[in-house]
Each structure stands twice: as structure tokens, then as C-alpha cells.
Write a protein that holds these residues in place. Structure first.
Motif, short mmCIF file in Angstrom:
data_model
loop_
_atom_site.label_atom_id
_atom_site.label_comp_id
_atom_site.label_asym_id
_atom_site.label_seq_id
_atom_site.Cartn_x
_atom_site.Cartn_y
_atom_site.Cartn_z
N UNK A 281 0.81 -1.21 0.00
CA UNK A 281 0.00 0.00 0.00
C UNK A 281 0.84 1.26 0.00
N UNK A 282 1.91 1.25 0.80
CA UNK A 282 2.77 2.44 0.85
C UNK A 282 3.49 2.67 -0.47
N UNK A 283 3.93 1.61 -1.10
CA UNK A 283 4.59 1.74 -2.40
C UNK A 283 3.64 2.33 -3.44
N UNK A 284 2.35 2.05 -3.28
CA UNK A 284 1.35 2.56 -4.23
C UNK A 284 1.02 4.04 -4.00
N UNK A 285 1.11 4.52 -2.76
CA UNK A 285 0.66 5.88 -2.46
C UNK A 285 1.79 6.85 -2.13
N UNK A 286 3.03 6.36 -2.03
CA UNK A 286 4.10 7.23 -1.52
C UNK A 286 4.33 8.45 -2.39
N UNK A 287 4.17 8.33 -3.72
CA UNK A 287 4.39 9.49 -4.58
C UNK A 287 3.35 10.57 -4.30
N UNK A 288 2.08 10.15 -4.15
CA UNK A 288 1.03 11.12 -3.82
C UNK A 288 1.29 11.72 -2.45
N UNK A 289 1.74 10.90 -1.51
CA UNK A 289 2.01 11.38 -0.16
C UNK A 289 3.12 12.42 -0.15
N UNK A 290 4.21 12.14 -0.86
CA UNK A 290 5.34 13.09 -0.91
C UNK A 290 4.92 14.39 -1.61
N UNK A 291 4.10 14.27 -2.67
CA UNK A 291 3.64 15.47 -3.37
C UNK A 291 2.77 16.33 -2.47
N UNK A 292 1.88 15.68 -1.70
CA UNK A 292 1.03 16.41 -0.77
C UNK A 292 1.85 17.07 0.32
N UNK A 293 2.90 16.39 0.78
CA UNK A 293 3.77 16.95 1.81
C UNK A 293 4.48 18.19 1.30
#
Length: 479
Positions: A456-468
Motif C-alpha cells: 500500500x505504501x509503495x502505491x501511495x508514496x508518490x502522492x504522499x510526498x507530493x502532498x507533503x
């Protein structure tokens, strides 16, 4: 002076939320979080299998719970946030930790809530045996969902009165228990109440010390929800004044309500007289001739189950919104209503509860035992997130990077790491129990959950970093 991160206090975590929870709401939510079905109903079976030494398990887990609450309290005063440990894990451990701890917490409440809302239907059948269990559970879910969607103040008011009823029941038992223990009351069948029952039927450790250790996971699950105080921080008026008192009060509540109750249960009757099919409190009340003890305790147990589901909807709604803000949960989970309620996250959890009501008719009881065992691991993961985040926070305060609040974790960082070791031991011991559900949870469910979280983290990490990055840019503009 309490140190709070002023730059982000109103832009991260608390953004969009009101402050409808008063001091009395938070205080009673803290009490309600430490009194549940695990005490009113589940302690009977544990008392039978472990004996009076069960009080040691509650004391050890209670001490761990105290340090968890103090760690949480310090973080909550540094930054009041309805995102709670998700917010703190992101900042002090890493974005992946916020994602993992948030979903583990949601898993805990999703599985717990399904079991509790289903149990409501079971308990109501005592008075209405002809009422289909699913109808009662569905009606209860509908009422709780409506209350959570109206406003946080309505939620707080309902939880306040739920907690009042539970506290009255516990205090009544404590008063009766102390009286019969001192009086040496006749409990029937040639049994008298008193301290001698603590060593009757095989002694204080009738089945050895090992079973005490094995029971720790179940006892920690009974303590789950004490962390609700931290989640209420983002919607509390004047948290710097309210939260320290609420957090400190958890310690004596654990000592009085849990440890005191278990000790008095051990004095009231020999441990062999208790069982997992009846509330030990009902047994004691019935033995001393209190009329309608069964009906009164049934009301309390239903209240405890409803309170648990109510808290689950509230807390997961806030946690899911925190995850959704970083792209780590479905986008609709971040939706807020005009009443400052995270309707998306609450609705997602309610859908799972609804599915659980349906599945209850097709899934055997053992599956629910497995679900609650996995949920217990979710509680431990949440507690570990508080402890390690607090340790990392304190490391930064020692370097002068952040200001530490006056309300602090005692003995940090040694108490942080000591409690973390204890929690790790509890998880490891799950692999050595004779209970099938806990062994499956340890050897299959826990590794499986870890794999799912990694994927799950591998799937969302790009969106998470962009939001950060977007969030940091917005904070820079504000400052």
C-alpha cells in the motif's frame, strides 16, 4: 510555559474542525475509553483460566498504558491535532510510519466495531428473544452514525452520558465489593467473601505465571481506546488546560476501575466460580441478592458496546481524513461537512460495520475471535507509534530544535524504550499461546498485514510526498 508549534497549530491537523468538546466531555471520554466490554464481560473467562493473578496482568498493562498516555499528552500539547499519532508519526518517524500506524488503527476499530455492533444485537435478545439480531445491530448503527454526522458536540454529549452510566456501575460494584470483602459476606454454597479467596482453588497462581504473560495481549485490548483523548485534542477548547488533567486521570482510573475491580472480583468468589459465558459483575451482584442484577448489567454492557462503536466512528473518521489529506486513503474519506464533521471517513467505517453485520451470519465465531486478536495488535502498533514519536520528539528538544511542553513524559527516553520492549514482548508471546486465534494472528495475520501495508505504501508514496511538498509550500507562504 507550554510549548506549541504556533506556525502550524491551526493549519495542520486541526484545519476545518471546530472546538465543540468541553472539559467535561474530554474528561468523561477519557473515562469511557478506559471502561469497556472487556472489563464488564470478558474478565470472567480470564479470571477463570488465570486466577487472581490476573490482577498482575492488568497492573503491568496499566503501567504501560500510563506511559503511553503521558507520551501522547506531551505530543498533543506540542501540537493539538485530530490526526493524532498519524500526524506525530509523520513528523518524527517518517511519512511511511504515519501511513502504517493510521491504517493499523483503522483496522483495529473496523474489526472491533463489527464485533461490538453485532454484540449489541445479542445482548438485546435477552429482553426481546424474537427480535432478529441483525435488525437491532442495524438500528444501533443508524443511530450512532446520525449522531456522529450531526456535530462533534452531539457526539461528546452522548459519550459523556455513556461514560456516566459505566462509571456509576463500576463505582456501585466497588462499593459492594469492598463491603462484602470486609464483612466476609456469605456468597452461598458455603463460600464467604474475603481476601482468602485470592489463594483459594490452587493459590494466587493456580495455573502458573506463564498464563499471566500469555494474557497480556487480551488485557491490552481491554485497555484500547484510552488514546481517544489524543484524538479529541484537535476539537477541544483550550487543550493546554484540559488535556493534562484528562491524561493524568487515566492512571488512577486504571488503578481504581480495572485493577481495583479485578482484585475485588478475586476476593468476592473463588476464581473457579467465574466463566466466560456470564459477566462476573452480574455473578457477584446476584450472589449478594441485588434485584434485577442481570438486567441492570445488561444495560451497562449494551452501553459499553455502543460507546465502543461510537468512539470507533469518531476516531477513524478523523484518522482517515488525516490519511486522505496526504493521498494515503480514498479521496472521499477527506470530505468535511458544513458542520465541521469528516463525513467521508465516518461513512467509510460505517460501511465496514454494515458489511460486518451481514457477514456475521455467514462467518463462524472463530473468525471474530481472530479479528479481535488482530485488532489487539493494532492497539499495540498505535501505542508504539506514540512512544517512539515522543522519543524522537524529545531528542529534537534536547538538540534545541523544538520547545518541550511543561507537561512531559516522565523518565523519557528510558521509559519510552522500556515500554516499547514490553509491547514487543506481548506480541511475541502471542506465538506461544494455546489460543488458536492468537497463534493465527501472530504467524499469518500480522505478517500478512505487514505485506499489505508495504504494498500500500509503495502505491501511495508518490502522492504522499507530493502532498507533503504542497503543505510545506503553503506553510512557508503563511510564515
Amino acid at each position: 510555559m507550554v510549548g506549541v508549534n504556533k506556525d502550524v497549530e491551526h493549519t495542520v491537523g486541526r484545519e476545518g474542525y471546530g472546538t465543540g468538546l468541553s472539559r467535561r466531555h474530554v474528561q468523561m471520554i477519557a473515562i469511557g475509553g478506559s471502561i469497556g466490554v472487556g472489563l464488564f464481560l470478558g474478565s470472567g473467562g480470564r479470571m477463570h483460566s488465570i486466577g487472581p493473578a490476573l490482577v498482575l496482568a492488568y497492573a503491568l498493562c496499566g503501567l504501560a498504558g500510563f506511559f503511553v498516555m503521558r507520551a501522547l499528552g506531551e505530543l498533543a500539547l506540542y501540537r493539538p491535532s485530530s490526526g493524532s499519532f498519524v500526524t506525530y508519526s509523520r513528523e518524527f518517524i517518517g511519512p511511511w510510519a504515519g501511513f502504517a500506524s493510521g491504517w493499523m488503527y483503522w483496522m483495529n476499530w473496523a474489526t472491533t466495531g463489527v464485533a461490538e455492533i453485532t454484540a449489541v444485537g445479542t445482548y438485546v435478545q435477552k429482553w426481546a428473544p424474537g427480535m432478529p439480531q441483525w435488525i437491532t445491530a442495524l438500528l444501533a448503527l443508524g443511530v450512532l452514525l446520525l449522531i456522529n454526522l450531526i456535530s462533534v458536540k452531539v457526539f461528546g454529549e452522548l459519550e459523556f452520558w455513556f461514560s456516566v452510566l459505566k462509571v456509576v456501575a463500576i463505582c456501585a460494584f466497588l462499593a459492594v465489593g469492598i463491603f462484602i470483602a470486609i464483612d466476609g459476606s456469605n456468597m452461598g454454597g458455603g463460600v464467604t467473601a474475603g481476601p482468602h479467596n485470592l489463594v483459594a482453588g490452587g493459590g494466587f497462581f493456580p495455573n502458573g505465571f506463564g498464563v499471566v504473560l500469555i494474557s497480556l495481549q487480551a488485557v491490552i485490548f481491554a485497555y484500547s481506546a484510552i488514546e481517544m483523548v489524543g484524538i479529541t485534542a484537535g476539537e477541544t477548547a483550550n487543550p493546554q488546560k484540559v488535556l493534562p488533567k484528562a491524561v493524568n486521570a487515566v492512571a488512577w482510573r486504571i488503578a481504581v476501575f480495572y485493577i481495583g475491580s479485578i482484585l475485588l472480583l478475586g476476593m468476592a468468589l473463588p476464581h473457579t466460580m467465574y466463566n466466560g459465558d456470564a459477566s462476573p459483575f452480574v455473578m457477584v451482584f446476584s450472589k449478594v441478592g441485588i434485584p434485577a442484577a442481570g438486567d441492570l448489567m445488561n444495560v451497562v454492557v449494551i452501553t459499553a458496546a455502543l460507546s465502543s462503536c461510537n468512539s470507533g466512528l469518531y476516531s477513524t473518521g478523523r484518522i482517515l481524513r488525516s490519511l486522505a489529506q496526504r493521498g494515503e486513503a480514498p479521496r472521499f474519506a477527506g470530505r468535511m461537512s458544513s458542520r465541521q464533521v469528516p463525513v467521508g471517513g465516518i461513512a467509510l467505517t460505517a460501511i465496514v460495520y454494515l458489511a460486518g453485520i451481514v457477514l456475521n451470519f455467514f462467518v463462524p465465531k472463530e473468525a471474530f475471535d481472530l479479528a479481535t486478536s488482530v485488532a489487539g495488535v493494532g492497539v499495540i502498533a498505535t501505542w508504539a507509534a506514540f512512544l517512539y514519536s515522543n522519543a524522537r520528539f524529545n531528542a529534537r528538544t534536547r538538540r534545541g530544535e523544538l520547545e518541550r511542553p511543561s507537561f512531559r513524559m516522565p523518565g523519557a527516553p528510558w521509559t519510552n524504550y522500556g515500554t516499547l520492549i514490553f509491547l514487543a514482548l506481548v506480541v511475541v508471546l502471542m506465538g506461544f499461546t494455546d489460543e488458536t486465534a492468537q497463534r493465527i494472528a501472530f504467524f499469518i495475520a500480522v505478517p500478512g498485514a505487514a505485506v499489505v501495508l508495504i504494498i500500500g505504501w509503495l502505491c501511495v508514496r508518490k502522492r504522499s510526498h507530493a502532498a507533503a511538498r504542497a503543505e510545506e509550500s503553503e506553510q512557508a507562504q503563511l510564515s
